[in-house]
Design an enzyme around this catalytic site. Structure first.
Site, PDB file in Angstrom:
ATOM      1  N   SER A  81       5.397  -7.065   3.295  1.00  0.00           N
ATOM      2  CA  SER A  81       5.997  -7.373   4.604  1.00  0.00           C
ATOM      3  C   SER A  81       6.798  -8.678   4.535  1.00  0.00           C
ATOM      4  O   SER A  81       6.539  -9.529   3.682  1.00  0.00           O
ATOM      5  CB  SER A  81       4.884  -7.490   5.644  1.00  0.00           C
ATOM      6  OG  SER A  81       3.947  -8.452   5.207  1.00  0.00           O
ATOM      7  N   PHE A 140       0.804  -1.232   0.000  1.00  0.00           N
ATOM      8  CA  PHE A 140       0.000   0.000   0.000  1.00  0.00           C
ATOM      9  C   PHE A 140       0.829   1.269   0.000  1.00  0.00           C
ATOM     10  O   PHE A 140       0.323   2.341  -0.315  1.00  0.00           O
ATOM     11  CB  PHE A 140      -0.948   0.011   1.209  1.00  0.00           C
ATOM     12  CG  PHE A 140      -0.251   0.333   2.521  1.00  0.00           C
ATOM     13  CD1 PHE A 140       0.044   1.647   2.862  1.00  0.00           C
ATOM     14  CD2 PHE A 140       0.113  -0.679   3.401  1.00  0.00           C
ATOM     15  CE1 PHE A 140       0.700   1.952   4.048  1.00  0.00           C
ATOM     16  CE2 PHE A 140       0.773  -0.384   4.586  1.00  0.00           C
ATOM     17  CZ  PHE A 140       1.062   0.935   4.905  1.00  0.00           C
ATOM     18  N   CYS A 191       9.753   1.354   3.563  1.00  0.00           N
ATOM     19  CA  CYS A 191      10.702   0.283   3.891  1.00  0.00           C
ATOM     20  C   CYS A 191      12.102   0.867   4.012  1.00  0.00           C
ATOM     21  O   CYS A 191      13.016   0.194   4.445  1.00  0.00           O
ATOM     22  CB  CYS A 191      10.670  -0.801   2.835  1.00  0.00           C
ATOM     23  SG  CYS A 191      11.253  -0.205   1.262  1.00  0.00           S
ATOM     24  N   GLU A 200      -5.010  -4.042  -2.149  1.00  0.00           N
ATOM     25  CA  GLU A 200      -6.452  -3.780  -2.074  1.00  0.00           C
ATOM     26  C   GLU A 200      -6.749  -2.510  -1.264  1.00  0.00           C
ATOM     27  O   GLU A 200      -7.852  -2.000  -1.288  1.00  0.00           O
ATOM     28  CB  GLU A 200      -7.202  -4.994  -1.506  1.00  0.00           C
ATOM     29  CG  GLU A 200      -6.811  -5.430  -0.101  1.00  0.00           C
ATOM     30  CD  GLU A 200      -5.594  -6.358  -0.062  1.00  0.00           C
ATOM     31  OE1 GLU A 200      -4.602  -6.105  -0.789  1.00  0.00           O
ATOM     32  OE2 GLU A 200      -5.625  -7.326   0.718  1.00  0.00           O
ATOM     33  N   GLU A 204       9.282  -4.166  12.952  1.00  0.00           N
ATOM     34  CA  GLU A 204       9.054  -3.023  12.058  1.00  0.00           C
ATOM     35  C   GLU A 204       7.751  -2.339  12.502  1.00  0.00           C
ATOM     36  O   GLU A 204       6.686  -2.966  12.470  1.00  0.00           O
ATOM     37  CB  GLU A 204       8.928  -3.515  10.610  1.00  0.00           C
ATOM     38  CG  GLU A 204       8.753  -2.394   9.607  1.00  0.00           C
ATOM     39  CD  GLU A 204       8.510  -2.888   8.177  1.00  0.00           C
ATOM     40  OE1 GLU A 204       7.811  -3.890   7.987  1.00  0.00           O
ATOM     41  OE2 GLU A 204       9.024  -2.241   7.247  1.00  0.00           O
ATOM     42  N   LYS A 244      -1.269  -7.219  -9.505  1.00  0.00           N
ATOM     43  CA  LYS A 244      -2.274  -7.211  -8.433  1.00  0.00           C
ATOM     44  C   LYS A 244      -1.840  -6.157  -7.415  1.00  0.00           C
ATOM     45  O   LYS A 244      -0.972  -6.372  -6.584  1.00  0.00           O
ATOM     46  CB  LYS A 244      -2.390  -8.581  -7.755  1.00  0.00           C
ATOM     47  CG  LYS A 244      -3.648  -8.625  -6.892  1.00  0.00           C
ATOM     48  CD  LYS A 244      -3.496  -9.313  -5.566  1.00  0.00           C
ATOM     49  CE  LYS A 244      -2.771  -8.619  -4.488  1.00  0.00           C
ATOM     50  NZ  LYS A 244      -3.449  -7.521  -3.787  1.00  0.00           N
TER      51      LYS A 244
HETATM   52  P1  NAD Z   1       1.550  -6.758   2.981  1.00  0.00           P
HETATM   53  O1  NAD Z   1       2.607  -7.796   3.033  1.00  0.00           O
HETATM   54  O2  NAD Z   1       0.445  -6.817   3.970  1.00  0.00           O
HETATM   55  O3  NAD Z   1       0.821  -6.776   1.534  1.00  0.00           O
HETATM   56  C1  NAD Z   1       1.562  -6.761   0.332  1.00  0.00           C
HETATM   57  C2  NAD Z   1       0.777  -7.503  -0.750  1.00  0.00           C
HETATM   58  O4  NAD Z   1       0.606  -8.862  -0.341  1.00  0.00           O
HETATM   59  C3  NAD Z   1      -0.618  -6.935  -0.990  1.00  0.00           C
HETATM   60  O5  NAD Z   1      -0.861  -6.911  -2.375  1.00  0.00           O
HETATM   61  C4  NAD Z   1      -1.534  -7.907  -0.271  1.00  0.00           C
HETATM   62  O6  NAD Z   1      -2.790  -8.035  -0.906  1.00  0.00           O
HETATM   63  C5  NAD Z   1      -0.773  -9.222  -0.333  1.00  0.00           C
HETATM   64  N1  NAD Z   1      -1.008 -10.055   0.845  1.00  0.00           N
HETATM   65  C6  NAD Z   1      -1.189  -9.643   2.121  1.00  0.00           C
HETATM   66  N2  NAD Z   1      -1.368 -10.702   2.941  1.00  0.00           N
HETATM   67  C7  NAD Z   1      -1.303 -11.805   2.159  1.00  0.00           C
HETATM   68  C8  NAD Z   1      -1.399 -13.207   2.419  1.00  0.00           C
HETATM   69  N3  NAD Z   1      -1.617 -13.680   3.650  1.00  0.00           N
HETATM   70  N4  NAD Z   1      -1.268 -14.057   1.384  1.00  0.00           N
HETATM   71  C9  NAD Z   1      -1.048 -13.599   0.130  1.00  0.00           C
HETATM   72  N5  NAD Z   1      -0.960 -12.283  -0.171  1.00  0.00           N
HETATM   73  C10 NAD Z   1      -1.062 -11.397   0.824  1.00  0.00           C
HETATM   74  O7  NAD Z   1       2.300  -5.341   3.004  1.00  0.00           O
HETATM   75  P2  NAD Z   1       1.656  -3.891   3.146  1.00  0.00           P
HETATM   76  O8  NAD Z   1       1.143  -3.723   4.527  1.00  0.00           O
HETATM   77  O9  NAD Z   1       0.778  -3.598   2.003  1.00  0.00           O
HETATM   78  O10 NAD Z   1       2.977  -2.995   2.944  1.00  0.00           O
HETATM   79  C11 NAD Z   1       3.870  -2.685   3.981  1.00  0.00           C
HETATM   80  C12 NAD Z   1       5.059  -3.615   4.010  1.00  0.00           C
HETATM   81  O11 NAD Z   1       5.729  -3.587   2.742  1.00  0.00           O
HETATM   82  C13 NAD Z   1       6.114  -3.173   5.024  1.00  0.00           C
HETATM   83  O12 NAD Z   1       6.582  -4.302   5.701  1.00  0.00           O
HETATM   84  C14 NAD Z   1       7.217  -2.551   4.165  1.00  0.00           C
HETATM   85  O13 NAD Z   1       8.492  -2.564   4.745  1.00  0.00           O
HETATM   86  C15 NAD Z   1       7.140  -3.401   2.950  1.00  0.00           C
HETATM   87  N6  NAD Z   1       7.745  -2.743   1.805  1.00  0.00           N
HETATM   88  C16 NAD Z   1       8.951  -3.200   1.380  1.00  0.00           C
HETATM   89  C17 NAD Z   1       9.591  -2.579   0.319  1.00  0.00           C
HETATM   90  C18 NAD Z   1      10.916  -3.083  -0.159  1.00  0.00           C
HETATM   91  O14 NAD Z   1      11.284  -2.782  -1.285  1.00  0.00           O
HETATM   92  N7  NAD Z   1      11.644  -3.847   0.633  1.00  0.00           N
HETATM   93  C19 NAD Z   1       8.998  -1.477  -0.317  1.00  0.00           C
HETATM   94  C20 NAD Z   1       7.738  -1.042   0.131  1.00  0.00           C
HETATM   95  C21 NAD Z   1       7.115  -1.692   1.199  1.00  0.00           C
END
Ligand code: NAD
Length: 496
Positions: free
Chosen positions: A229, A152, A284, A179, A386, A176
């Site tokens: 994450s 997000f 991140c 959401e 985090e 994708k």
């Molecule tokens: P998230 O992991 O909750 O979601 C990321 C994606 O995974 C979304 O599209 C979501 O729909 C999907 N997802 C979530 N739970 C899932 C599951 N159980 N099974 C399958 N798919 C699933 O992350 P977020 O809260 O949207 O974003 C924040 C996180 O992203 C932080 O931890 C941040 O550090 C990380 N991030 C990392 C980078 C990087 O390049 N290292 C860059 C931006 C954000």
């Protein structure tokens, strides 16, 4: 009067299709209002999108790279024409300030600029006379259907890390988006369509876990790019590779900023404030732990505390802009507040306390004020987890060696920075710190499009990073041809 909510159609094979399934609400974090409904998605949506991408692949692969680059060029021009519209959409669904959204869209556009060089980037290698009369050449070819799954926090930039390079290299793509922020991705897809991209080359499917799992296991998907994450990044890497896909998977982080006693007070204060509280800490590459070395506790730290207390938080969806916006959802705000509480219970001091922040012009927004937790100790929950909110941990160390040791205990490995006037200290830090992106007198720096976004340890799972030449390598496979031509004597044409 109830407001009309925006819809989130899928974009499959060049058609905009509304999913008849259940939806989840999308919020404007500044006000707490629901602004759109995002479909939960289904296996059928994924099957349709992958089938469209698979069908479009042969013709797109045969399209000369120069022609592919021209379409990307038109896409880039359209993004420029619609820049402010994309910026406002980004701010409305994510909550970050307009300045931060401009950075988000601009950084994404830079990846398109990088991908415009695809005719040079895809060039192979040739060696004449590998053996006598035998020549050898290595060329790069696309993989097929590639997938992007995104978080997000950067609604424009993170998806753009992936598909401009994938598509420039001759692959077709299914995105994708999160959401929680599907709207900017839709607006950008409409521009790609307008640029003349053939149907099925780029597809958009909304949803959550069901959609992700269907993409991870679909036999026609060749490669997966994920950002999110760490637990999910690890799951994506393990499941994707188990199903024979190439995977690059970026996870979470905890980044350290070392403040040496000789650090310039003004510059380092500004650098840490931007690193810790930019995008309300939802990055991140947030500098989420300041490691104050020796005398910096008396020079930089007081200035840092004062500057943190002055940060104004408020709604970002209007002309008057605050310094910092809301966090993404009510649940996330509650989680951040709970972690601050835990830090205090575990013994941290709280010289800047953002827990009780009131925003009278938007009382239902998801706000946390800028917060500093001082004297955080290793072993505390807030030291390791985090937080992903506007919370800066401060830890105290007596020298650089111990500061580096502390940073290197982290399970993550995205970035770290040092503020110092000493070239020797900076060199020592750069050499020894165990992370993939290092800043010297600059807040934790995210690599630009021409360099890899270079996490390591639990911040990255895979071999080839996003962006830069590694991005091109990820989205292509090599073919090595060895050739020998015989002489057929008098009949050879050059003898005539
Ligand atoms: P998230 O992991 O909750 O979601 C990321 C994606 O995974 C979304 O599209 C979501 O729909 C999907 N997802 C979530 N739970 C899932 C599951 N159980 N099974 C399958 N798919 C699933 O992350 P977020 O809260 O949207 O974003 C924040 C996180 O992203 C932080 O931890 C941040 O550090 C990380 N991030 C990392 C980078 C990087 O390049 N290292 C860059 C931006 C954000």
């Amino acid at each position: 009067m109830s407001k009309i909510l925006e819809t989130c159609p899928n974009f499959i094979g060049g058609e905009w299709l509304l999913s008849p399934l259940a939806t989840t609400p999308v919020h404007n974090p500044s006000t707490g209002e629901v602004i759109a409904e995002c479909p939960v998605g289904s296996v059928a949506d994924v099957n349709a999108a992958v089938a469209a991408a698979h069908a479009a692949f042969p013709a797109w692969m045969e399209t000369p790279p120069v022609e592919r680059a021209r379409i990307l060029g038109r896409f880039k021009m359209l993004m420029e024409d619609h820049f402010e519209e994309l910026v406002r959409s980004n701010t409305r669904e994510n909550g970050k300030t307009l300045v931060e959204s401009r950075g988000d869209v601009k950084r994404g556009m830079e990846v398109v600029e990088f991908a415009l060089g695809v005719p040079s980037l895809m060039m192979g290698e040739v060696l004449e006379n590998m053996a006598r009369g035998i020549d050898c050449e290595a060329i790069r070819q696309p993989l097929g259907v590639c997938v992007g799954i995104t978080p997000f926090n950067f609604p424009a930039m993170v998806p753009l890390w992936m598909y401009p390079i994938a598509i420039a290299c001759g692959n077709t793509f299914v995105l994708k988006p999160s959401e929680k922020v599907p709207l900017t991705a839709i607006k950008i897809a409409r521009l790609f369509e307008k640029a003349g991209l053939p149907k099925g080359v780029f597809n958009l499917v909304h949803g959550g876990r069901v959609v992700v799992d269907a993409l991870l296991t679909h036999p026609q998907v060749k490669a997966i790019s994920f950002v999110g994450s760490t637990p999910i990044a690890k799951y994506i890497y393990e499941t994707g590779t188990k199903h024979g896909k190439r995977v690059q998977s970026n996870g979470g982080a905890k980044n350290y900023v070392i403040l040496m006693p000789d650090a310039d007070v003004e510059n380092s204060t500004r650098g840490v404030i931007e690193a810790a509280f930019g995008c309300a800490g939802e990055r991140c590459m947030a500098g989420s732990t300041a490691v104050v070395v020796g005398g910096a506790a008396k020079s930089v730290l007081p200035a840092l505390i004062e500057a943190t207390k002055r940060i104004k938080v408020g709604p970002t969806d209007r002309e008057a802009q605050p310094d910092m916006g809301a966090v993404i959802t009510r649940q996330h705000r509650d989680r951040v507040l709970e972690l601050i509480e835990t830090g205090v219970k575990e013994g941290a001091q709280i010289p800047a306390d953002g827990r009780g922040v009131k925003v009278s012009e938007a009382p239902n927004g998801f706000y946390v004020g800028a917060t500093i937790l001082d004297h955080v100790q290793t072993g505390m929950k807030v030291a390791n987890e985090e937080i992903f909110g506007p919370v800066l941990n401060v830890m105290h160390m007596e020298d650089l060696d111990r500061a580096i040791e502390l940073a290197n205990q982290s399970v993550f490995g995205n970035g770290a920075s040092i503020f110092t006037r000493s070239g020797k200290a900076a060199r020592e830090f750069k050499h020894r710190v165990n992370c993939g992106m290092v800043g010297i007198n600059i807040g934790v720096p995210a690599s630009m499009a021409w360099f890899p976004f270079n996490g390591r340890n639990d911040s990255f799972f895979g071999d080839l990073h996003m962006q830069g030449r590694e991005g091109v390598q990820f989205f292509t496979q090599q073919k090595v041809t060895t050739s020998r031509w015989f002489s057929y004597g008098e009949g050879d044409i050059w003898h005539r």
